[in-house]
Design a protein around this motif. Sequence first.
Motif, PDB file in Angstrom:
ATOM      1  N   MET A 290     -30.901  69.108 -68.416  1.00  0.00           N
ATOM      2  CA  MET A 290     -31.781  68.425 -67.457  1.00  0.00           C
ATOM      3  C   MET A 290     -32.126  67.031 -67.973  1.00  0.00           C
ATOM      4  O   MET A 290     -32.417  66.845 -69.150  1.00  0.00           O
ATOM      5  N   THR A 291     -32.075  66.055 -67.092  1.00  0.00           N
ATOM      6  CA  THR A 291     -32.407  64.680 -67.445  1.00  0.00           C
ATOM      7  C   THR A 291     -33.901  64.545 -67.717  1.00  0.00           C
ATOM      8  O   THR A 291     -34.725  65.069 -66.964  1.00  0.00           O
ATOM      9  N   ASP A 292     -34.253  63.839 -68.791  1.00  0.00           N
ATOM     10  CA  ASP A 292     -35.667  63.615 -69.083  1.00  0.00           C
ATOM     11  C   ASP A 292     -36.284  62.624 -68.107  1.00  0.00           C
ATOM     12  O   ASP A 292     -37.375  62.864 -67.577  1.00  0.00           O
ATOM     13  N   ILE A 293     -35.605  61.491 -67.881  1.00  0.00           N
ATOM     14  CA  ILE A 293     -36.159  60.436 -67.023  1.00  0.00           C
ATOM     15  C   ILE A 293     -35.074  59.913 -66.094  1.00  0.00           C
ATOM     16  O   ILE A 293     -34.003  59.485 -66.552  1.00  0.00           O
ATOM     17  N   ALA A 294     -35.337  59.940 -64.797  1.00  0.00           N
ATOM     18  CA  ALA A 294     -34.442  59.346 -63.806  1.00  0.00           C
ATOM     19  C   ALA A 294     -35.051  58.045 -63.305  1.00  0.00           C
ATOM     20  O   ALA A 294     -36.212  58.021 -62.875  1.00  0.00           O
ATOM     21  N   ILE A 295     -34.279  56.967 -63.367  1.00  0.00           N
ATOM     22  CA  ILE A 295     -34.657  55.681 -62.782  1.00  0.00           C
ATOM     23  C   ILE A 295     -33.967  55.601 -61.428  1.00  0.00           C
ATOM     24  O   ILE A 295     -32.730  55.645 -61.347  1.00  0.00           O
ATOM     25  N   VAL A 296     -34.742  55.528 -60.362  1.00  0.00           N
ATOM     26  CA  VAL A 296     -34.186  55.628 -59.013  1.00  0.00           C
ATOM     27  C   VAL A 296     -33.523  54.310 -58.617  1.00  0.00           C
ATOM     28  O   VAL A 296     -34.155  53.252 -58.607  1.00  0.00           O
ATOM     29  N   ASP A 297     -32.237  54.407 -58.284  1.00  0.00           N
ATOM     30  CA  ASP A 297     -31.448  53.256 -57.855  1.00  0.00           C
ATOM     31  C   ASP A 297     -31.309  53.286 -56.336  1.00  0.00           C
ATOM     32  O   ASP A 297     -30.573  54.097 -55.785  1.00  0.00           O
TER      33      ASP A 297
ATOM     34  N   SER B 150     -33.243  61.547 -72.694  1.00  0.00           N
ATOM     35  CA  SER B 150     -32.047  61.364 -71.871  1.00  0.00           C
ATOM     36  C   SER B 150     -32.460  60.643 -70.596  1.00  0.00           C
ATOM     37  O   SER B 150     -33.356  61.102 -69.874  1.00  0.00           O
ATOM     38  N   ILE B 151     -31.831  59.493 -70.339  1.00  0.00           N
ATOM     39  CA  ILE B 151     -32.252  58.603 -69.255  1.00  0.00           C
ATOM     40  C   ILE B 151     -31.041  58.265 -68.394  1.00  0.00           C
ATOM     41  O   ILE B 151     -29.971  57.943 -68.932  1.00  0.00           O
ATOM     42  N   VAL B 152     -31.193  58.314 -67.081  1.00  0.00           N
ATOM     43  CA  VAL B 152     -30.116  57.915 -66.186  1.00  0.00           C
ATOM     44  C   VAL B 152     -30.662  56.992 -65.104  1.00  0.00           C
ATOM     45  O   VAL B 152     -31.811  57.133 -64.680  1.00  0.00           O
ATOM     46  N   VAL B 153     -29.822  56.062 -64.678  1.00  0.00           N
ATOM     47  CA  VAL B 153     -30.063  55.297 -63.457  1.00  0.00           C
ATOM     48  C   VAL B 153     -29.233  55.963 -62.380  1.00  0.00           C
ATOM     49  O   VAL B 153     -28.018  56.122 -62.530  1.00  0.00           O
ATOM     50  N   THR B 154     -29.861  56.387 -61.297  1.00  0.00           N
ATOM     51  CA  THR B 154     -29.138  57.205 -60.328  1.00  0.00           C
ATOM     52  C   THR B 154     -29.600  56.973 -58.895  1.00  0.00           C
ATOM     53  O   THR B 154     -30.775  56.704 -58.653  1.00  0.00           O
ATOM     54  N   SER B 155     -28.660  57.092 -57.974  1.00  0.00           N
ATOM     55  CA  SER B 155     -28.979  57.126 -56.550  1.00  0.00           C
ATOM     56  C   SER B 155     -28.701  58.511 -55.972  1.00  0.00           C
ATOM     57  O   SER B 155     -28.699  58.686 -54.750  1.00  0.00           O
ATOM     58  N   ASP B 156     -28.476  59.482 -56.843  1.00  0.00           N
ATOM     59  CA  ASP B 156     -28.172  60.850 -56.436  1.00  0.00           C
ATOM     60  C   ASP B 156     -29.480  61.637 -56.287  1.00  0.00           C
ATOM     61  O   ASP B 156     -30.168  61.896 -57.276  1.00  0.00           O
ATOM     62  N   PRO B 157     -29.854  62.027 -55.078  1.00  0.00           N
ATOM     63  CA  PRO B 157     -31.121  62.755 -54.890  1.00  0.00           C
ATOM     64  C   PRO B 157     -31.217  64.025 -55.724  1.00  0.00           C
ATOM     65  O   PRO B 157     -32.313  64.383 -56.179  1.00  0.00           O
ATOM     66  N   SER B 158     -30.102  64.714 -55.961  1.00  0.00           N
ATOM     67  CA  SER B 158     -30.160  65.960 -56.725  1.00  0.00           C
ATOM     68  C   SER B 158     -30.522  65.704 -58.174  1.00  0.00           C
ATOM     69  O   SER B 158     -31.234  66.508 -58.800  1.00  0.00           O
ATOM     70  N   ILE B 159     -30.076  64.584 -58.735  1.00  0.00           N
ATOM     71  CA  ILE B 159     -30.426  64.249 -60.118  1.00  0.00           C
ATOM     72  C   ILE B 159     -31.888  63.856 -60.215  1.00  0.00           C
ATOM     73  O   ILE B 159     -32.588  64.251 -61.151  1.00  0.00           O
ATOM     74  N   VAL B 160     -32.370  63.095 -59.240  1.00  0.00           N
ATOM     75  CA  VAL B 160     -33.795  62.741 -59.208  1.00  0.00           C
ATOM     76  C   VAL B 160     -34.634  64.012 -59.096  1.00  0.00           C
ATOM     77  O   VAL B 160     -35.647  64.167 -59.786  1.00  0.00           O
ATOM     78  N   HIS B 161     -34.189  64.933 -58.255  1.00  0.00           N
ATOM     79  CA  HIS B 161     -34.918  66.185 -58.051  1.00  0.00           C
ATOM     80  C   HIS B 161     -35.010  66.999 -59.339  1.00  0.00           C
ATOM     81  O   HIS B 161     -36.050  67.617 -59.620  1.00  0.00           O
ATOM     82  N   GLN B 162     -33.960  67.006 -60.131  1.00  0.00           N
ATOM     83  CA  GLN B 162     -33.916  67.821 -61.342  1.00  0.00           C
ATOM     84  C   GLN B 162     -34.583  67.157 -62.544  1.00  0.00           C
ATOM     85  O   GLN B 162     -34.917  67.844 -63.518  1.00  0.00           O
ATOM     86  N   ALA B 163     -34.767  65.846 -62.508  1.00  0.00           N
ATOM     87  CA  ALA B 163     -35.307  65.125 -63.670  1.00  0.00           C
ATOM     88  C   ALA B 163     -36.749  65.536 -63.957  1.00  0.00           C
ATOM     89  O   ALA B 163     -37.513  65.867 -63.050  1.00  0.00           O
ATOM     90  N   LYS B 164     -37.114  65.476 -65.231  1.00  0.00           N
ATOM     91  CA  LYS B 164     -38.475  65.825 -65.621  1.00  0.00           C
ATOM     92  C   LYS B 164     -39.470  64.734 -65.236  1.00  0.00           C
ATOM     93  O   LYS B 164     -40.632  65.022 -64.943  1.00  0.00           O
ATOM     94  N   ARG B 165     -39.024  63.485 -65.279  1.00  0.00           N
ATOM     95  CA  ARG B 165     -39.883  62.339 -64.967  1.00  0.00           C
ATOM     96  C   ARG B 165     -39.099  61.359 -64.116  1.00  0.00           C
ATOM     97  O   ARG B 165     -37.878  61.274 -64.243  1.00  0.00           O
ATOM     98  N   VAL B 166     -39.805  60.591 -63.306  1.00  0.00           N
ATOM     99  CA  VAL B 166     -39.139  59.677 -62.381  1.00  0.00           C
ATOM    100  C   VAL B 166     -39.801  58.307 -62.436  1.00  0.00           C
ATOM    101  O   VAL B 166     -41.036  58.195 -62.446  1.00  0.00           O
ATOM    102  N   ILE B 167     -38.955  57.273 -62.474  1.00  0.00           N
ATOM    103  CA  ILE B 167     -39.423  55.888 -62.384  1.00  0.00           C
ATOM    104  C   ILE B 167     -38.809  55.247 -61.147  1.00  0.00           C
ATOM    105  O   ILE B 167     -37.597  55.340 -60.918  1.00  0.00           O
TER     106      ILE B 167
END
Length: 216
Positions: free
Chosen positions: A1-8, A29-46
């Motif tokens: 699971m991603t720790d932090i998703a940065i919403v693109d 673990s940090i990702v820049v993503t436009s994938d709603p499923s990754i944002v949904h699964q992330a522990k934190r969101v920016i």
Amino acid sequence: MTDIAIVDYGMGNLRSVLKALEHAAPTASIVVTSDPSIVHQAKRVIVPGQGAMPNCMRELDARGLHQVVLEAAANKPFLGICIGLQMLFEESEEGHVSCLNILPGKVVHFPIEAMTTTDGQKLKVPHMGWNQVHQTMAHPLWEGIADNTRFYFVHSYHVETSHLKSIAASSNYPFPFTCAVAQDNIFAVQFHPEKSHASGLRLLSNFAQWTPNFKN
């Protein structure tokens, strides 16, 4: 699971946010993503962002991110930056568009006729550069950051809200305006921590470690 998703959603300098966050939270673990499923699964969101509010809201919808951002703001540690703060409110004067309607209030343009200092000096819009941030509530994201620390701003619009208990900081240009809000698991700032050197990195580090008290 991603720790932090940065919403693109196609708006803003995401690379600067990513690089600052990698420095501030090197074990996350940090990702820049436009994938709603990754944002949904992330522990934190920016949710960062720069640009025009109508474009931001349109792109959130077009990329299928609107609902997942609402869900993140309701149930996990959430950090909004610049337009990521403004979109939390009901509506924006910019394009007269509806926003996410999470907090009461609206986004308004700095009034040109009021942009004058007490000694008659005219101030430019956008408000661009370093300015003091006056903390108005204690909060874990302010830990290690002195009151009246300077942060970097770039914006032509600001938030007006009567929901005073959500205001976490203000700044002056030339009048006081809300520059940070906090409610439950949400913290959002008008300034750019990713461009604010050590203090900005500390705020991002605090966010990466923050465990908010959720409402019942």
